[in-house]
Write a protein that holds these residues in place. Structure first.
Motif, short mmCIF file in Angstrom:
data_model
loop_
_atom_site.label_atom_id
_atom_site.label_comp_id
_atom_site.label_asym_id
_atom_site.label_seq_id
_atom_site.Cartn_x
_atom_site.Cartn_y
_atom_site.Cartn_z
N VAL A 33 0.84 -1.21 0.00
CA VAL A 33 0.00 0.00 0.00
C VAL A 33 0.87 1.25 0.00
O VAL A 33 0.60 2.21 -0.73
N ARG A 34 1.95 1.24 0.79
CA ARG A 34 2.86 2.39 0.82
C ARG A 34 3.47 2.62 -0.56
O ARG A 34 3.65 3.76 -0.99
N TRP A 43 -0.56 13.13 -10.39
CA TRP A 43 -2.01 13.19 -10.49
C TRP A 43 -2.50 14.23 -11.49
O TRP A 43 -3.63 14.14 -11.97
N GLY A 44 -1.73 15.21 -11.75
CA GLY A 44 -2.16 16.25 -12.70
C GLY A 44 -3.33 17.05 -12.16
O GLY A 44 -3.49 17.21 -10.95
N LEU A 45 -4.18 17.52 -13.04
CA LEU A 45 -5.32 18.34 -12.65
C LEU A 45 -6.36 17.54 -11.84
O LEU A 45 -6.98 18.07 -10.93
N VAL A 46 -6.53 16.28 -12.18
CA VAL A 46 -7.49 15.44 -11.47
C VAL A 46 -7.07 15.29 -10.01
O VAL A 46 -7.89 15.23 -9.10
N GLY A 47 -5.77 15.31 -9.80
CA GLY A 47 -5.23 15.14 -8.46
C GLY A 47 -5.65 16.23 -7.50
O GLY A 47 -5.72 16.00 -6.29
N LEU A 48 -5.90 17.41 -8.01
CA LEU A 48 -6.34 18.49 -7.14
C LEU A 48 -7.62 18.13 -6.40
O LEU A 48 -7.84 18.54 -5.27
N VAL A 49 -8.45 17.34 -7.05
CA VAL A 49 -9.75 16.98 -6.48
C VAL A 49 -9.68 15.67 -5.68
O VAL A 49 -10.24 15.57 -4.59
N VAL A 50 -8.98 14.69 -6.19
CA VAL A 50 -9.05 13.34 -5.62
C VAL A 50 -7.83 12.89 -4.80
O VAL A 50 -7.95 11.96 -4.02
N LYS A 51 -6.72 13.51 -4.95
CA LYS A 51 -5.49 13.04 -4.29
C LYS A 51 -5.64 12.99 -2.77
O LYS A 51 -5.24 12.02 -2.12
N GLY A 52 -6.23 13.99 -2.18
CA GLY A 52 -6.41 14.01 -0.72
C GLY A 52 -7.27 12.85 -0.24
O GLY A 52 -6.96 12.20 0.76
N LYS A 53 -8.35 12.59 -0.95
CA LYS A 53 -9.24 11.48 -0.58
C LYS A 53 -8.51 10.15 -0.76
O LYS A 53 -8.62 9.26 0.09
N TYR A 54 -7.77 10.01 -1.84
CA TYR A 54 -7.01 8.78 -2.11
C TYR A 54 -5.99 8.54 -1.00
O TYR A 54 -5.89 7.45 -0.46
N THR A 55 -5.25 9.57 -0.63
CA THR A 55 -4.24 9.45 0.42
C THR A 55 -4.90 9.10 1.75
O THR A 55 -4.41 8.26 2.51
N MET A 57 -7.71 7.46 2.17
CA MET A 57 -8.15 6.06 2.10
C MET A 57 -6.97 5.10 2.28
O MET A 57 -7.10 4.07 2.94
N LEU A 58 -5.82 5.45 1.71
CA LEU A 58 -4.63 4.61 1.90
C LEU A 58 -4.21 4.59 3.37
O LEU A 58 -3.84 3.55 3.92
N THR A 59 -4.30 5.74 4.01
CA THR A 59 -3.96 5.82 5.44
C THR A 59 -4.93 4.98 6.26
O THR A 59 -4.51 4.24 7.16
#
Length: 121
Positions: A33-34, A43-55, A57-59
């Motif tokens: 997972v790490r 992540w590009g532009l999409v990452g601005l919206v989803v990266k925080g949620k993805y991180t 969820m991984l945590t």
């Protein structure tokens, strides 16, 4: 014995040992997972919206895997303690029954005393 139960202590110990061995699996998955967490620039532009949620969820997943490992360790310890308790009860019961058998094998004091003839004293 009708209505009773039997415990195979060795099987209980083996299961506890297997659980203890399984505690490494969540750690291995957590390592994967790490590795799956990629940098922000990937992540590009999409990452601005989803990266925080993805991180997040991984945590959460890593925390759950740690709890899983802790749970497996606790279950293993409890099953080992249960096996020890069952074995101790078995040993104690065996010792008590052996003491009873020893007492039964000895002649009863009333039978070894010669009969008294004559009037009762």
């Amino acid at each position: 014995m009708s209505g009773g139960h039997a415990v195979v202590v060795q099987a209980l110990r083996q299961y506890a040992q297997n659980l203890q061995g399984d505690t490494v699996i969540p750690g291995e998955i957590a390592g994967l997972v790490r590795q799956s967490d990629v940098g922000d620039e990937s992540w590009g532009l999409v990452g601005l919206v989803v990266k925080g949620k993805y991180t997040g969820m991984l945590t959460d997943l890593q925390e759950l895997l740690l709890e899983m490992s802790t749970g497996l360790t606790a279950a293993s310890e409890k099953l080992t303690a249960a096996a020890n308790a069952y074995q101790q009860h078995e040993d104690d019961s065996k010792a008590a029954l052996n003491e009873i058998l020893t007492l039964l094998d000895q002649p009863a004091p009333i039978r070894t005393k010669p009969p008294q003839l004559g009037p009762a004293s």
